[in-house]
Design an enzyme around this catalytic site. Structure first.
Site, PDB file in Angstrom:
ATOM      1  N   TYR A 155      45.376  57.360  46.857  1.00  0.00           N
ATOM      2  CA  TYR A 155      45.350  58.800  46.574  1.00  0.00           C
ATOM      3  C   TYR A 155      46.748  59.430  46.501  1.00  0.00           C
ATOM      4  CZ  TYR A 155      40.241  59.233  46.705  1.00  0.00           C
ATOM      5  OH  TYR A 155      38.901  59.132  46.434  1.00  0.00           O
ATOM      6  N   GLY A 164      47.502  55.947  50.392  1.00  0.00           N
ATOM      7  CA  GLY A 164      47.516  54.764  49.530  1.00  0.00           C
ATOM      8  C   GLY A 164      47.214  55.150  48.091  1.00  0.00           C
ATOM      9  N   SER A 223      44.701  59.157  52.640  1.00  0.00           N
ATOM     10  CA  SER A 223      45.332  59.591  51.367  1.00  0.00           C
ATOM     11  C   SER A 223      46.699  58.965  51.111  1.00  0.00           C
ATOM     12  CB  SER A 223      45.483  61.125  51.268  1.00  0.00           C
ATOM     13  OG  SER A 223      44.231  61.723  51.148  1.00  0.00           O
ATOM     14  N   GLY A 237      41.553  49.237  49.029  1.00  0.00           N
ATOM     15  CA  GLY A 237      42.338  49.653  50.190  1.00  0.00           C
ATOM     16  C   GLY A 237      41.612  49.456  51.513  1.00  0.00           C
ATOM     17  N   VAL A 238      41.771  50.423  52.390  1.00  0.00           N
ATOM     18  CA  VAL A 238      41.177  50.301  53.725  1.00  0.00           C
ATOM     19  C   VAL A 238      39.644  50.358  53.642  1.00  0.00           C
ATOM     20  CG1 VAL A 238      41.336  52.763  54.343  1.00  0.00           C
ATOM     21  CG2 VAL A 238      41.495  51.035  56.113  1.00  0.00           C
ATOM     22  N   ASP A 239      39.136  51.103  52.671  1.00  0.00           N
ATOM     23  CA  ASP A 239      37.691  51.206  52.432  1.00  0.00           C
ATOM     24  C   ASP A 239      37.106  49.813  52.163  1.00  0.00           C
ATOM     25  OD1 ASP A 239      35.268  52.359  51.969  1.00  0.00           O
ATOM     26  OD2 ASP A 239      35.819  53.376  50.092  1.00  0.00           O
ATOM     27  N   ASP A 257      45.609  45.646  61.269  1.00  0.00           N
ATOM     28  CA  ASP A 257      44.509  45.838  60.322  1.00  0.00           C
ATOM     29  C   ASP A 257      43.468  46.655  61.093  1.00  0.00           C
ATOM     30  OD1 ASP A 257      42.140  45.591  58.974  1.00  0.00           O
ATOM     31  OD2 ASP A 257      42.334  43.444  58.595  1.00  0.00           O
TER      32      ASP A 257
HETATM   33  N1  AR6 Z   1      43.984  48.662  57.937  1.00  0.00           N
HETATM   34  C1  AR6 Z   1      44.730  49.780  58.081  1.00  0.00           C
HETATM   35  N2  AR6 Z   1      45.261  50.446  57.053  1.00  0.00           N
HETATM   36  C2  AR6 Z   1      45.051  49.947  55.814  1.00  0.00           C
HETATM   37  C3  AR6 Z   1      44.288  48.790  55.568  1.00  0.00           C
HETATM   38  C4  AR6 Z   1      43.738  48.135  56.706  1.00  0.00           C
HETATM   39  N3  AR6 Z   1      42.985  47.021  56.581  1.00  0.00           N
HETATM   40  N4  AR6 Z   1      44.266  48.563  54.230  1.00  0.00           N
HETATM   41  C5  AR6 Z   1      45.010  49.531  53.669  1.00  0.00           C
HETATM   42  N5  AR6 Z   1      45.482  50.368  54.610  1.00  0.00           N
HETATM   43  P1  AR6 Z   1      43.922  53.721  50.827  1.00  0.00           P
HETATM   44  P2  AR6 Z   1      43.492  56.563  50.238  1.00  0.00           P
HETATM   45  C6  AR6 Z   1      46.344  51.561  54.484  1.00  0.00           C
HETATM   46  O1  AR6 Z   1      44.332  53.474  49.437  1.00  0.00           O
HETATM   47  O2  AR6 Z   1      44.886  56.722  49.787  1.00  0.00           O
HETATM   48  C7  AR6 Z   1      39.842  53.533  48.177  1.00  0.00           C
HETATM   49  O3  AR6 Z   1      39.617  52.759  47.067  1.00  0.00           O
HETATM   50  C8  AR6 Z   1      47.175  51.692  53.229  1.00  0.00           C
HETATM   51  O4  AR6 Z   1      48.386  50.938  53.377  1.00  0.00           O
HETATM   52  O5  AR6 Z   1      43.006  52.742  51.436  1.00  0.00           O
HETATM   53  O6  AR6 Z   1      42.912  57.625  51.120  1.00  0.00           O
HETATM   54  C9  AR6 Z   1      38.742  54.537  48.476  1.00  0.00           C
HETATM   55  O7  AR6 Z   1      37.482  54.083  48.051  1.00  0.00           O
HETATM   56  C10 AR6 Z   1      47.437  53.171  53.206  1.00  0.00           C
HETATM   57  O8  AR6 Z   1      48.586  53.510  53.983  1.00  0.00           O
HETATM   58  O9  AR6 Z   1      43.205  55.179  50.988  1.00  0.00           O
HETATM   59  C11 AR6 Z   1      39.200  55.743  47.733  1.00  0.00           C
HETATM   60  O10 AR6 Z   1      38.810  55.695  46.371  1.00  0.00           O
HETATM   61  C12 AR6 Z   1      46.223  53.800  53.876  1.00  0.00           C
HETATM   62  O11 AR6 Z   1      45.500  52.705  54.455  1.00  0.00           O
HETATM   63  C13 AR6 Z   1      40.689  55.676  47.801  1.00  0.00           C
HETATM   64  O12 AR6 Z   1      41.014  54.306  47.998  1.00  0.00           O
HETATM   65  C14 AR6 Z   1      45.282  54.522  52.944  1.00  0.00           C
HETATM   66  O13 AR6 Z   1      45.239  53.853  51.686  1.00  0.00           O
HETATM   67  C15 AR6 Z   1      41.227  56.431  48.986  1.00  0.00           C
HETATM   68  O14 AR6 Z   1      42.614  56.455  48.928  1.00  0.00           O
END
Ligand code: AR6
Length: 346
Positions: A120, A118, A116, A31-33, A9
């Site tokens: 996106y 997840g 991007s 997501g990660v945000d 994480d």
């Molecule tokens: N630690 C590491 N990686 C993670 C974690 C974590 N705690 N949680 C998720 N991931 P995403 P995006 C991975 O969707 O595609 C948000 O709502 C996840 O498995 O977080 O760039 C923002 O506000 C994936 O492989 O980011 C934007 O609106 C990766 O992080 C939008 O999502 C990215 O997934 C951005 O989308």
């Protein structure tokens, strides 16, 4: 310094800065945000509200509040729209801009999620390739330890072609090993029964290999221990430095290509009898683009061998026989097959 792919994480990674895959408002999301905002506490959102958003492909820095790192670098990845809308350039820019800011704030270590990859919707194998390639080219001119953090292992993908190539190679090699074992059992049923299948196939091979060595070792009785020691073979470190010269490489080129940390390389350079770990020894063999035979020779100097009884060795053999010496691609494959990675600081 090198790239390390880890499963974790991102909010738990010990480093100077973590990167957030944010949206253009910078006001949090899923997501990660969401995970980063939750772990950092409300102070992060308050600071983000003052930043006036962020454009796709750009990045902005904040403090880290309750997180253990010093900074959060927020970047906005492109949404996948089929690949013809500049997604690749924008994603590369996310990594470059985040790293530019990390340099500006003297960060020595940075952790990235798969931006991007997840919500996106960027195809994960392509998102990973872009991450690794962009970070690797940044590292040619910079010293930084960079983590690519994979949260959900099932979401981790290497290209289908590479995955199936390696799987077929592993299958074939295991089949070969079983074939040798079964032939041995048929020829020598009593000895064969004493062997446990299948890993002892290599024990059997080792027996065959060791037999002539033992007799030749017994022969030169006259040589004193002092003579034998004085005729000791070239060490791992000596072979490494000789090969670097022969290949016309600089030390820096070599340890960067090996994904090895500068400090570790200095240690090896300064200690003629240094015993590296197996992953470090192989990392240098890959950086030097050695053949399979030369790789085995170099490994032997560090006290290791390549066998067909474990996946790690077979994957390494697969890349060397295919003359693919891209250490980052090899590490992606090793990660996909749950094996230790090459290089870094060990
Ligand atoms: N630690 C590491 N990686 C993670 C974690 C974590 N705690 N949680 C998720 N991931 P995403 P995006 C991975 O969707 O595609 C948000 O709502 C996840 O498995 O977080 O760039 C923002 O506000 C994936 O492989 O980011 C934007 O609106 C990766 O992080 C939008 O999502 C990215 O997934 C951005 O989308």
């Amino acid at each position: 310094m090198p790239i390390s792919i880890i499963r974790n994480d991102i909010t738990k990674v010990e480093c100077d800065a973590i990167v957030n895959a944010a949206d253009p408002t910078l006001l949090g999301g899923g997501g990660v945000d969401g995970a980063i905002h939750k772990a950092a506490g409300p102070g992060l959102l308050l600071e983000c509200m003052k930043l006036g958003g962020c454009r796709v492909g750009r990045a902005k820095l904040t403090k880290a509040y309750d997180l253990s790192c010093r900074y959060v670098i927020h970047t906005v990845g492109p949404k996948w729209q089929g690949g013809q809308n500049g997604e690749r350039e924008l994603l590369e820019s996310c990594y470059r801009e985040s790293l530019r800011i990390a340099v500006e704030y003297n960060c020595e270590s940075v952790a990235f999620p798969l931006i991007s990859g997840g919500v996106y919707g960027y195809p994960k194998d392509q998102a990973l390739r872009i991450a690794v390639d962009t970070i690797a080219s940044f590292l040619i001119d910079h010293d930084m330890l960079i983590y690519i953090v994979i949260y959900d292992k099932s979401a981790f993908q290497i290209s289908e072609k590479l995955f199936s190539g390696i799987t077929a190679y592993i299958d074939d090699t295991y089949v070969d090993a079983h074939f040798i074992y079964n032939r041995f059992r048929r020829a020598y049923p009593s000895e064969g029964n004493a062997l446990a299948e299948p890993q002892t196939v290599t024990d059997f091979k080792a027996c065959e290999l060791q037999a002539p060595m033992c007799s030749s070792m017994a022969a030169p009785k006259a040589a004193s221990l002092a003579d034998m020691v004085s005729q000791m073979d070239e060490s791992f470190s000596q072979m490494l430095l000789r090969k670097i010269d022969e290949k016309g490489m600089t030390d820096v080129e070599c340890y960067k290509k090996a994904n090895v940390d500068r400090k570790l390389f200095s240690k090896i350079r300064g200690d003629v009898s240094y015993r590296p770990s197996k992953t470090t020894a192989i990392a240098f063999a890959i950086a030097l683009e050695l053949s399979l035979e030369e790789t085995k020779d170099m490994l032997m100097k560090a006290g290791f061998a390549l066998s067909h009884s474990n996946k790690f060795d077979i994957i390494i053999e697969y890349f060397i026989t295919n003359e693919n010496y891209n250490i980052f691609e090899i590490n992606e494959a090793l990660f996909a097959f749950d094996q230790s990675l090459l290089g870094v600081g060990r």
